[in-house]
Design a protein around this motif. Structure first.
Motif, PDB file in Angstrom:
ATOM      1  N   ALA A 237     -24.673 -26.786  -4.554  1.00 41.76           N
ATOM      2  CA  ALA A 237     -24.687 -28.433  -4.380  1.00 41.76           C
ATOM      3  C   ALA A 237     -24.400 -29.276  -4.992  1.00 41.76           C
ATOM      4  O   ALA A 237     -23.804 -29.870  -4.785  1.00 41.76           O
ATOM      5  CB  ALA A 237     -26.135 -27.897  -4.196  1.00 41.76           C
ATOM      6  N   LYS A 238     -24.281 -29.022  -6.128  1.00 40.28           N
ATOM      7  CA  LYS A 238     -24.119 -29.540  -7.213  1.00 40.28           C
ATOM      8  C   LYS A 238     -22.569 -29.433  -7.427  1.00 40.28           C
ATOM      9  O   LYS A 238     -21.345 -30.812  -7.884  1.00 40.28           O
ATOM     10  CB  LYS A 238     -24.181 -29.077  -8.780  1.00 40.28           C
ATOM     11  N   LEU A 239     -21.770 -28.690  -7.176  1.00 42.05           N
ATOM     12  CA  LEU A 239     -20.325 -28.424  -7.343  1.00 42.05           C
ATOM     13  C   LEU A 239     -19.585 -29.332  -6.069  1.00 42.05           C
ATOM     14  O   LEU A 239     -18.646 -30.013  -5.686  1.00 42.05           O
ATOM     15  CB  LEU A 239     -19.841 -27.358  -7.299  1.00 42.05           C
ATOM     16  N   ARG A 240     -20.416 -29.392  -4.919  1.00 45.37           N
ATOM     17  CA  ARG A 240     -19.898 -29.554  -3.458  1.00 45.37           C
ATOM     18  C   ARG A 240     -19.843 -31.363  -3.630  1.00 45.37           C
ATOM     19  O   ARG A 240     -19.084 -31.677  -3.251  1.00 45.37           O
ATOM     20  CB  ARG A 240     -21.314 -29.797  -2.669  1.00 45.37           C
ATOM     21  N   LYS A 241     -21.419 -32.094  -4.469  1.00 44.15           N
ATOM     22  CA  LYS A 241     -20.677 -33.407  -4.782  1.00 44.15           C
ATOM     23  C   LYS A 241     -20.166 -33.900  -5.794  1.00 44.15           C
ATOM     24  O   LYS A 241     -19.067 -35.068  -5.665  1.00 44.15           O
ATOM     25  CB  LYS A 241     -22.165 -33.942  -5.551  1.00 44.15           C
ATOM     26  N   THR A 242     -19.477 -32.831  -7.247  1.00 45.86           N
ATOM     27  CA  THR A 242     -18.272 -32.614  -7.861  1.00 45.86           C
ATOM     28  C   THR A 242     -16.920 -33.232  -6.523  1.00 45.86           C
ATOM     29  O   THR A 242     -16.088 -34.000  -7.614  1.00 45.86           O
ATOM     30  CB  THR A 242     -18.629 -32.180  -8.798  1.00 45.86           C
ATOM     31  N   MET A 243     -17.454 -32.349  -5.719  1.00 42.01           N
ATOM     32  CA  MET A 243     -15.797 -32.525  -5.426  1.00 42.01           C
ATOM     33  C   MET A 243     -15.579 -32.734  -4.415  1.00 42.01           C
ATOM     34  O   MET A 243     -14.218 -33.104  -4.030  1.00 42.01           O
ATOM     35  CB  MET A 243     -15.925 -31.100  -4.766  1.00 42.01           C
ATOM     36  N   ARG A 244     -16.565 -33.419  -3.425  1.00 43.08           N
ATOM     37  CA  ARG A 244     -15.935 -34.324  -2.693  1.00 43.08           C
ATOM     38  C   ARG A 244     -15.815 -36.135  -3.224  1.00 43.08           C
ATOM     39  O   ARG A 244     -14.549 -36.525  -2.337  1.00 43.08           O
ATOM     40  CB  ARG A 244     -17.242 -34.469  -1.211  1.00 43.08           C
ATOM     41  N   THR A 245     -16.457 -36.367  -4.316  1.00 41.91           N
ATOM     42  CA  THR A 245     -15.403 -37.148  -4.803  1.00 41.91           C
ATOM     43  C   THR A 245     -14.240 -37.045  -5.631  1.00 41.91           C
ATOM     44  O   THR A 245     -13.697 -37.900  -5.052  1.00 41.91           O
ATOM     45  CB  THR A 245     -16.206 -37.497  -6.201  1.00 41.91           C
ATOM     46  N   GLU A 246     -14.083 -36.180  -6.146  1.00 43.27           N
ATOM     47  CA  GLU A 246     -12.868 -35.509  -5.812  1.00 43.27           C
ATOM     48  C   GLU A 246     -11.742 -36.097  -5.107  1.00 43.27           C
ATOM     49  O   GLU A 246     -10.825 -36.579  -5.536  1.00 43.27           O
ATOM     50  CB  GLU A 246     -12.420 -34.359  -7.287  1.00 43.27           C
ATOM     51  N   ILE A 247     -12.369 -34.962  -4.367  1.00 43.90           N
ATOM     52  CA  ILE A 247     -11.377 -36.011  -2.444  1.00 43.90           C
ATOM     53  C   ILE A 247     -11.324 -36.754  -2.512  1.00 43.90           C
ATOM     54  O   ILE A 247     -10.239 -37.323  -2.555  1.00 43.90           O
ATOM     55  CB  ILE A 247     -11.804 -34.383  -1.657  1.00 43.90           C
ATOM     56  N   ASP A 248     -12.131 -37.165  -2.720  1.00 46.70           N
ATOM     57  CA  ASP A 248     -12.539 -39.015  -1.889  1.00 46.70           C
ATOM     58  C   ASP A 248     -10.765 -39.742  -3.071  1.00 46.70           C
ATOM     59  O   ASP A 248     -10.651 -40.759  -2.545  1.00 46.70           O
ATOM     60  CB  ASP A 248     -13.713 -39.715  -2.418  1.00 46.70           C
ATOM     61  N   GLU A 249     -11.709 -39.414  -4.529  1.00 42.37           N
ATOM     62  CA  GLU A 249     -10.361 -40.425  -5.243  1.00 42.37           C
ATOM     63  C   GLU A 249      -9.367 -39.676  -4.808  1.00 42.37           C
ATOM     64  O   GLU A 249      -8.314 -40.744  -5.366  1.00 42.37           O
ATOM     65  CB  GLU A 249     -11.117 -40.156  -6.698  1.00 42.37           C
ATOM     66  N   LEU A 250      -9.089 -38.712  -4.871  1.00 40.37           N
ATOM     67  CA  LEU A 250      -7.233 -37.891  -4.560  1.00 40.37           C
ATOM     68  C   LEU A 250      -6.470 -38.671  -3.264  1.00 40.37           C
ATOM     69  O   LEU A 250      -5.840 -38.752  -3.398  1.00 40.37           O
ATOM     70  CB  LEU A 250      -7.293 -36.508  -4.479  1.00 40.37           C
ATOM     71  N   GLN A 251      -8.060 -38.690  -2.608  1.00 37.72           N
ATOM     72  CA  GLN A 251      -6.630 -39.717  -0.827  1.00 37.72           C
ATOM     73  C   GLN A 251      -6.428 -41.062  -1.075  1.00 37.72           C
ATOM     74  O   GLN A 251      -5.745 -40.993  -0.906  1.00 37.72           O
ATOM     75  CB  GLN A 251      -8.041 -39.205  -0.299  1.00 37.72           C
ATOM     76  N   SER A 252      -8.021 -42.016  -2.384  1.00 39.59           N
ATOM     77  CA  SER A 252      -6.884 -42.918  -2.305  1.00 39.59           C
ATOM     78  C   SER A 252      -6.182 -42.981  -3.444  1.00 39.59           C
ATOM     79  O   SER A 252      -5.419 -44.362  -2.898  1.00 39.59           O
ATOM     80  CB  SER A 252      -8.380 -43.799  -2.983  1.00 39.59           C
ATOM     81  N   GLU A 253      -5.903 -42.327  -3.959  1.00 40.44           N
ATOM     82  CA  GLU A 253      -4.571 -42.145  -5.263  1.00 40.44           C
ATOM     83  C   GLU A 253      -3.480 -42.100  -4.328  1.00 40.44           C
ATOM     84  O   GLU A 253      -2.707 -43.037  -4.486  1.00 40.44           O
ATOM     85  CB  GLU A 253      -4.963 -41.370  -6.431  1.00 40.44           C
ATOM     86  N   VAL A 254      -3.250 -40.668  -3.377  1.00 45.43           N
ATOM     87  CA  VAL A 254      -1.668 -40.037  -2.618  1.00 45.43           C
ATOM     88  C   VAL A 254      -2.082 -41.421  -1.601  1.00 45.43           C
ATOM     89  O   VAL A 254      -1.026 -41.441  -0.974  1.00 45.43           O
ATOM     90  CB  VAL A 254      -2.331 -38.964  -2.427  1.00 45.43           C
ATOM     91  N   GLY A 255      -3.186 -41.586  -1.147  1.00 46.54           N
ATOM     92  CA  GLY A 255      -2.858 -42.670  -0.105  1.00 46.54           C
ATOM     93  C   GLY A 255      -2.138 -42.073   1.590  1.00 46.54           C
ATOM     94  O   GLY A 255      -1.305 -42.604   2.515  1.00 46.54           O
ATOM     95  N   ILE A 256      -2.454 -40.352   1.912  1.00 43.42           N
ATOM     96  CA  ILE A 256      -2.305 -40.064   2.930  1.00 43.42           C
ATOM     97  C   ILE A 256      -3.306 -39.902   4.262  1.00 43.42           C
ATOM     98  O   ILE A 256      -4.804 -39.953   3.877  1.00 43.42           O
ATOM     99  CB  ILE A 256      -1.703 -38.496   2.549  1.00 43.42           C
ATOM    100  N   THR A 257      -2.946 -40.262   5.679  1.00 46.86           N
ATOM    101  CA  THR A 257      -3.916 -40.542   5.524  1.00 46.86           C
ATOM    102  C   THR A 257      -4.840 -39.116   6.037  1.00 46.86           C
ATOM    103  O   THR A 257      -3.884 -37.841   5.524  1.00 46.86           O
ATOM    104  CB  THR A 257      -3.217 -40.278   7.971  1.00 46.86           C
ATOM    105  N   SER A 258      -5.731 -39.014   6.792  1.00 36.84           N
ATOM    106  CA  SER A 258      -6.666 -37.967   6.175  1.00 36.84           C
ATOM    107  C   SER A 258      -7.594 -37.908   7.045  1.00 36.84           C
ATOM    108  O   SER A 258      -7.976 -38.484   7.617  1.00 36.84           O
ATOM    109  CB  SER A 258      -7.393 -37.592   4.790  1.00 36.84           C
ATOM    110  N   ALA A 259      -8.062 -36.425   7.393  1.00 34.17           N
ATOM    111  CA  ALA A 259      -8.825 -36.148   9.227  1.00 34.17           C
ATOM    112  C   ALA A 259     -10.123 -35.157   8.023  1.00 34.17           C
ATOM    113  O   ALA A 259      -8.933 -33.842   7.770  1.00 34.17           O
ATOM    114  CB  ALA A 259      -8.875 -35.844  10.060  1.00 34.17           C
ATOM    115  N   TYR A 260     -11.105 -35.117   8.202  1.00 33.32           N
ATOM    116  CA  TYR A 260     -12.204 -34.184   6.753  1.00 33.32           C
ATOM    117  C   TYR A 260     -13.497 -33.836   8.428  1.00 33.32           C
ATOM    118  O   TYR A 260     -13.855 -34.302   9.106  1.00 33.32           O
ATOM    119  CB  TYR A 260     -12.201 -35.046   6.225  1.00 33.32           C
ATOM    120  N   VAL A 261     -13.642 -32.501   8.708  1.00 32.57           N
ATOM    121  CA  VAL A 261     -14.379 -31.316   9.514  1.00 32.57           C
ATOM    122  C   VAL A 261     -15.760 -31.720   8.977  1.00 32.57           C
ATOM    123  O   VAL A 261     -15.839 -30.991   7.197  1.00 32.57           O
ATOM    124  CB  VAL A 261     -14.006 -30.913  10.067  1.00 32.57           C
ATOM    125  N   THR A 262     -17.216 -32.145   9.100  1.00 30.62           N
ATOM    126  CA  THR A 262     -18.141 -31.477   8.003  1.00 30.62           C
ATOM    127  C   THR A 262     -19.165 -31.798   9.714  1.00 30.62           C
ATOM    128  O   THR A 262     -19.336 -32.479  10.138  1.00 30.62           O
ATOM    129  CB  THR A 262     -18.501 -32.584   7.157  1.00 30.62           C
TER     130      THR A 262
END
Length: 388
Positions: A173-198
């Motif tokens: 659970a803790k790592l999930r929160k950390t990684m989802r923040t990193e994925i969000d920041e990363l996607q914003s930084e590189v600006g690539i269209t993304s689709a995410y299943v959850t």
């Protein structure tokens, strides 16, 4: 960046004319350049099948998948220039992190020299803070480190689109929160269209620009996180998005001049028509209260329905608690801050502001009134303006 469109996309497994299983039915989704789309829904709703059709791993039975206006139905997965990240990481165990990151570039006929590939690997590793792990093999990495390597392998190709299939499912659970923040920041930084299943609505709400809520292969709603939370299109969306679950009660609706009168067993309250868009003609309604919108009468201003509740369970969650109780309306769940003196069998009186009440047509389950987030009018007391 890529403009993604799903136009009347349907996927049937088996013979469509006989006993075929409809996994996705007449799906319409538009994802502008650089937007982060989350496909959200319960198991078996069609979200992964949709992602696989975008990536070219499944062929639509009907409809079109378009990248920047070009139909790609017949384009093979390897030619769509999309990068997929899965929940099982899919790293090559015999290769180092450096080799895993650079493998895709070496396979492509991109004219890059070994030095250029190594430079790109170093840049991506620094971006993901795994540069010290480049000579390690996957067996020497933690789950979070493996996930970073999997992300790096996708990023390094600079694809036109990222596709994520529950990439955090195997993390704690803790790592999930950390990684989802990193994925969000990363996607914003590189600006690539993304689709995410959850299937995790908390993940969806925190990282998405737009959320597509699916159920039984059909799109229930496409909107921003605020829209699907505050103005769910129907009862399914309202119940699926939000934690703890929404309280739902039967009610009847009648016209009371400038307001709609809601009758619920032994309590009656008014909802000003100014809080409702359009006219409501339904008589039988389902009345929804989000647990976080309920508050105790003895501590707050009262301007909505009041109902006495007997406390059954108090679940502290930091500075708040989820309180489960029983009232004449039925079982009630509230998320409140003033809980330290509450114990099982205690009595408390709960209420809710009219603007936070949800109304659904009892027959069609369509939304009649959502949760308003605008400021109250000046002549109304704010719940937060009264001291506890």
């Amino acid at each position: 960046m890529t403009h993604l469109e799903l136009d009347s996309v349907t996927k049937v497994f088996g013979d469509p004319e006989k006993d075929g299983v409809v996994a996705v039915n007449d799906l319409h989704i538009d994802v502008p350049d650089g937007e982060f789309l989350v496909l959200l829904g319960p198991s078996g709703c069609g979200k992964t099948t949709t992602l696989r059709m975008i990536g070219g791993l499944e062929d639509p039975t009907e409809g079109e998948v378009r990248f920047d206006g070009t139909v790609v139905n017949d384009v093979k997965a390897r030619n769509r220039d999309v990068a997929m990240v899965f929940q099982d990481f899919a790293l090559y165990p015999h290769m180092t992190v450096r080799e895993n990151l650079g493998f895709g570039l070496k396979r492509e006929d991109n004219g890059m020299s070994d030095d250029e590939i190594d430079s790109r690997v170093t840049d991506v590793a620094e971006m993901l803070e795994i540069e010290e792990l480049l000579n390690n093999k996957p067996s020497q990495l933690s789950g979070g480190q493996k996930q970073r390597v999997a992300l790096g392998r996708a990023i390094i190709r600079e694809p036109r689109m990222f596709l994520f299939d529950e990439p955090l499912a195997n993390l704690d659970a803790k790592l999930r929160k950390t990684m989802r923040t990193e994925i969000d920041e990363l996607q914003s930084e590189v600006g690539i269209t993304s689709a995410y299943v959850t299937h995790n609505q908390e993940e969806a709400m925190t990282i998405a620009d737009k959320i597509a809520v699916l159920n039984n292969g059909q799109l229930q709603q496409l909107g921003t996180p605020d829209q699907v939370f505050n103005e769910p299109s129907n009862l399914f969306v309202a119940q699926f998005v939000g934690s703890p679950d929404m309280n739902l009660f039967d009610g009847t609706l009648s016209d009371a001049g400038d307001a709609y009168r809601v009758d619920m067993d032994t309590t009656t309250f008014d909802i000003p028509k100014a809080l409702v868009e359009g006219e409501i003609t339904a008589d039988e309604v389902l009345v929804g209260f989000r647990p976080q919108d309920l508050y105790q009468v003895r501590n707050r201003a009262t301007d909505g329905p009041e109902f006495d509740t007997e406390v059954r369970v108090v679940e502290p969650v930091g500075t708040e608690a989820i309180v489960h109780g029983t009232s004449f309306l039925g079982d009630v769940t509230a998320k409140i801050g003033t809980f330290h003196d509450l114990e099982p069998n205690d009595q408390m009186t709960l209420t809710i502001a009219p603007e936070h009440v949800y109304l659904f047509d009892a027959n069609t389950e369509k939304l009649l009134k959502g949760r308003l987030v605008s400021e109250r009018s000046e002549n109304e007391a704010s719940a937060d303006s009264v001291e506890a």
